[in-house]
Enzyme design. Structure first.
Site, PDB file in Angstrom:
ATOM      1  CG  ASP A 168      -6.181  35.343  22.952  1.00 17.82           C
ATOM      2  OD1 ASP A 168      -5.021  35.240  23.375  1.00 17.82           O
ATOM      3  OD2 ASP A 168      -6.851  36.391  23.059  1.00 17.82           O
TER       4      ASP A 168
ATOM      5  CG  HIS B 152      -3.296  37.519  25.539  1.00 14.45           C
ATOM      6  ND1 HIS B 152      -4.249  37.555  24.539  1.00 14.45           N
ATOM      7  CD2 HIS B 152      -2.788  38.774  25.626  1.00 14.45           C
ATOM      8  CE1 HIS B 152      -4.316  38.772  24.037  1.00 14.45           C
ATOM      9  NE2 HIS B 152      -3.437  39.548  24.676  1.00 14.45           N
TER      10      HIS B 152
ATOM     11  CB  SER C  60      -5.228  42.354  24.356  1.00 13.93           C
ATOM     12  OG  SER C  60      -4.321  42.141  23.311  1.00 13.93           O
TER      13      SER C  60
END
Length: 814
Positions: free
Chosen positions: A186, A229, A397
């Site tokens: 990620d 994220h 996600s």
């Protein structure tokens, strides 16, 4: 995804092999070596420029040793065998690049090299036989997390964590994921975030083997997250304070995304590191420190793009569970993104607080028709950790980490299941809450919107930890298999599934106990019975359903007077669908009323037929399907020749090759007599020139190749088990592709026999099918004239082939 599938770019490869003892004349010039190179790469090196590009080699690592190994030895075997294979495959190209002082970087996990060079170097690379393709270097975009409203958390956990039942697992079993290592590829992770600091494996301050930043984005080699994220997805997996599903799990991370994009180099490097973590300099790999689970909340455009397939295959061989998001391309169908669309990945779609599918959640199907997503989990208004705080995001996600965290709970509760990915997938699917939505195909229990249903961590752990057995059977009516029947069991758990095309069903893992089995289908009286599932036992419960007070419709499907097997016969507005048998016969039952009866053939030799039908009792309805002909008058139908084997082996092996053969007679194709032909490894026979193309298209198509027979045109690979044979007789010539497999689908196989007759008739026969690609799902079957202006296709990227089936093409004069 930027490593777009080989098929989309039409990359030709130019290695030819002749018949035994002599190569064909002019082989080196066929197609041109630059046919391997993407047009984008050629454009970027034009006019003296340089470019960075990716060189894909032909090697495919044998990971059999890893699949047989146990425990941590699995990752070590992947590292050993993949590195050895890549070293051998890349040796020649390494010498070339080193000699020219070119900048390059190699990867063992995907047998891939990143090279920077000019047109001269590009031509030299493309001319090497071990090079499969040259593709542009373009990044993958990290899905943008959608800011969302913060929802009120329930006591002790966020709503989404509570919704899947994780707090019940903690409370009832004391299982929080301890002993399991999770990872993400990620944007990075804030390692000292209050929700994550205690679970970080490098919390003592040594980040070697626990953190990897291949692009060197984070200062001082210390973990960071410059987008938020990765910290969010890691929090949902393993965060403390009620944000994470498995707060007792240990975590490590690889920064595969430099910012809001992920370079191919970083993602490949991260993929290698997951199998064998290294120090922060990328040295001294330690496969014994590989994680158990890796979450990937990133992906590309809709469709199947195989560029990351070798990495996922290596993870699975190493026993590392590959969790992926399914993509944010919804609400349309066929929007699942790669790598989530791969059959080997476990992809998650997103649901909201009302358990409805999110509008943005991508739908399937996936690779070779696989149902995608595999499961659905909360992905709307999910609150989790972000650098220096908390925030609520929406996206698939956010959904995938719920699945990854649940696997951590399962493996923590039942250590014997650790690294058993097949069993774990089954447990997740069997325990999911069935949620029917067949808008994009599938069944109530397994569809391309919710997958196998909504994730239930509590039920999954209970199923994994408790004694369990299996229940299977076949649903029939009057001895005929009945597809589409609803099979339900009620007992310690409630499960529902649908019988397959052959009437079969199987509950792979049910908690031991007593169940009430109920089987029902449209037009039939339901049947109920009691069954007992025992621990580690397998129960068989076949069921024959009597037709309800209705009519039974029987008939025979023909075309031009010939019986047609494999025709799908369906009643409109009902779930009733049957298939004609080898004699073209069909039988179905329906309540009294008015319907439309539709018959659809397996291939393209006939056109479908629809008739209005009134069922007022038992009824016979024979159906004759009009034959299809091309403009020249060619037609096709059921095979008239049996499978014929060859007796002379051609000197063909590996990938993308062809051999010239002399025919024992002048074979007429579209009024042109042919005395020689080229047999291609990719399942085609060409007459004007050799062709190595595997970019199969619909027929006719003016693009090369033309003037050809296409017994099974696909990206076929000839491994050690495969071979190509011919056999010549006074009025027949046979070409046989024996036990061949497919590029990037080594488990799929088939054998193909093409029989050419002196009168122009040709028959294709198929046997030994295994795997979906053997059905023709990515192949073209047919024939075509020299200009590509006329041709007849039996099938194009359609599962029109079954074991033992065949098709005969006849010229207009016969």
């Amino acid at each position: 995804m930027r490593f777009r599938t080989w098929l989309a770019w039409g990359l030709g490869v130019v290695v030819l092999a002749g018949t035994t003892g002599a190569p064909p004349a002019g082989a080196a010039g066929v197609g041109g070596a630059l046919g391997k190179v993407s047009a984008k790469v050629r454009e970027r090196v034009a006019a003296g420029g340089t470019a960075t590009f990716w060189v894909m080699l032909r090697g495919s690592d044998d990971l059999a040793a890893a699949r047989k190994a146990r425990g941590k030895a699995k990752a070590a075997a992947v590292l050993r065998d993949a590195r050895a294979g890549a070293a051998a495959d890349q040796a020649g190209l390494r010498r070339l690049l080193t000699g020219r002082k070119a900048a390059f970087r190699s990867f063992w996990i995907a047998d891939t090299m990143q090279v920077t060079g000019d047109a001269a170097l590009l031509a030299a690379i493309a001319g090497r036989p071990e090079v499969k393709a040259v593709l542009p270097d373009e990044p993958v975009r990290l899905p943008v997390a959608r800011a969302a409203a913060v929802r009120q958390a329930v006591e002790g956990a966020e709503w989404n964590v509570d919704r899947i039942g994780a707090p019940r697992v903690w409370a009832e079993r004391g299982v929080t994921g301890a002993g399991i290592v999770v990872a993400n590829v990620d944007s990075g992770v804030q390692f000292d975030h209050p929700a994550l600091a205690a679970g970080y494996r490098g919390r003592a301050g040594d980040h070697d083997y626990h953190w990897f930043d291949p692009a060197g984005i984070c200062p001082g080699g210390v973990p960071c997250d410059n987008t938020g994220h990765g910290t969010h997805t890691m929090g949902t997996m393993a965060g403390a304070g009620g944000v994470g599903v498995a707060p007792g799990a240990t975590w490590i991370a690889a920064k595969g995304c430099e910012n809001t994009f992920c370079s191919v180099a970083a993602l490949l490097a991260a993929g290698q590191w997951i199998v064998a973590p290294t120090d922060r300099n990328g040295l001294n790999p330690r496969p014994d420190l590989a994680p158990d689970i890796v979450n990937n909340s990133w992906g590309g455009a809709a469709g199947f793009d195989p560029w990351y397939a070798e990495i996922v295959r290596a993870w699975v061989a190493a026993g590392i569970f590959p969790a992926f998001s399914n993509g944010n391309g919804g609400p349309g169908c066929a929007t699942a993104g790669s790598p989530g669309s791969y059959a080997d990945t476990y992809a998650t779609g997103a649901t909201d607080v009302n358990d409805a599918i999110a509008g943005f959640s991508s739908r399937g199907g996936g690779q070779d028709g696989a149902v995608k997503p595999d499961i659905a989990a909360p992905g709307v208004d999910v609150r989790s950790s972000v650098p220096d705080g908390y925030a609520a995001y929406s996206g698939t996600s956010m959904a995938s980490p719920h699945t990854a965290g649940t696997v951590a709970l399962i493996w923590s509760a039942v250590p014997g299941l650790r690294r058993n990915i097949a069993a774990t997938r089954e447990i997740l699917g069997e325990s999911a809450i069935d949620t029917g939505d067949t808008a994009c195909g599938g069944t109530a229990g397994d569809n391309n919107v919710f997958g196998q249903g909504r994730l239930d961590a509590h039920a999954a752990v209970a199923l994994a930890a408790g004694p369990a057995g299996s229940l299977a059977g076949t649903v029939t009516s009057g001895g005929f298999p009945l597809a589409g029947a609803t099979v339900r069991v009620d007992g310690p758990v409630q499960r529902t599934l649908t019988s397959a095309a052959d009437g079969g069903y199987r509950f792979g893992r049910l908690p031991a106990g007593d169940y009430r089995l109920r089987v029902s289908a449209f037009g039939y009286d339901p049947v109920e019975r009691d069954v007992t599932v025992t621990a580690d036992g397998s129960v068989t419960a076949g069921t024959d359903l009597p037709a309800s007070a209705a009519g039974v419709v029987t008939g025979t499907v023909t075309s031009g007077g010939t019986a047609l097997p494999g025709v799908t016969v369906a009643l409109s507005g009902t779930p009733v669908t049957v298939t004609s048998d080898d004699a073209g016969r069909f039988r179905l039952a329906a309540p009294l009323g008015d319907y439309e009866l539709t018959a659809r053939p397996l291939g393209g030799c006939s056109t479908p037929v629809t008739r209005r039908l009134r069922v007022s009792g038992d009824h016979r309805e024979d159906l004759d399907l009009p034959q299809v002909t091309d403009r020249s008058g060619y037609r096709c139908g059921p095979a008239t020749d049996g499978y014929r084997a060859g007796d002379r082996r051609l000197d063909l092996a590996g990938d993308d090759s062809a051999a010239e053969v002399t025919l024992p007679f002048a074979f007429p194709l579209y009024s042109q007599a042919r005395s020689r032909a080229w047999v291609g490894s990719n399942g085609l026979i060409t007459f004007g020139a050799a062709s190595l193309s595997y970019t199969n298209t619909a027929l006719p198509d003016a693009a090369e190749p033309n003037d050809a027979l296409y017994p099974f045109w696909d990206d076929i690979f000839l491994d050690d088990r495969s071979s190509v044979w011919t056999s010549a007789g006074p009025d027949t010539f046979v070409v046989e592709w024996r036990d061949v497999t497919f590029f990037l689908s080594a488990d799929d196989r088939l054998s193909v026999s093409a029989v050419l007759h002196a009168d122009g008739t040709v028959t294709y026969r198929y046997r030994g099918l295994s795997g979906p690609r053997g059905t023709g799902i990515s192949a073209t079957i047919g024939l075509e004239n020299a200009g590509g202006t006329d041709g007849l296709a039996y099938a194009h990227e359609t599962p029109a082939v079954t074991d033992g089936s065949g098709v005969t093409f006849r010229p207009p004069h016969l």
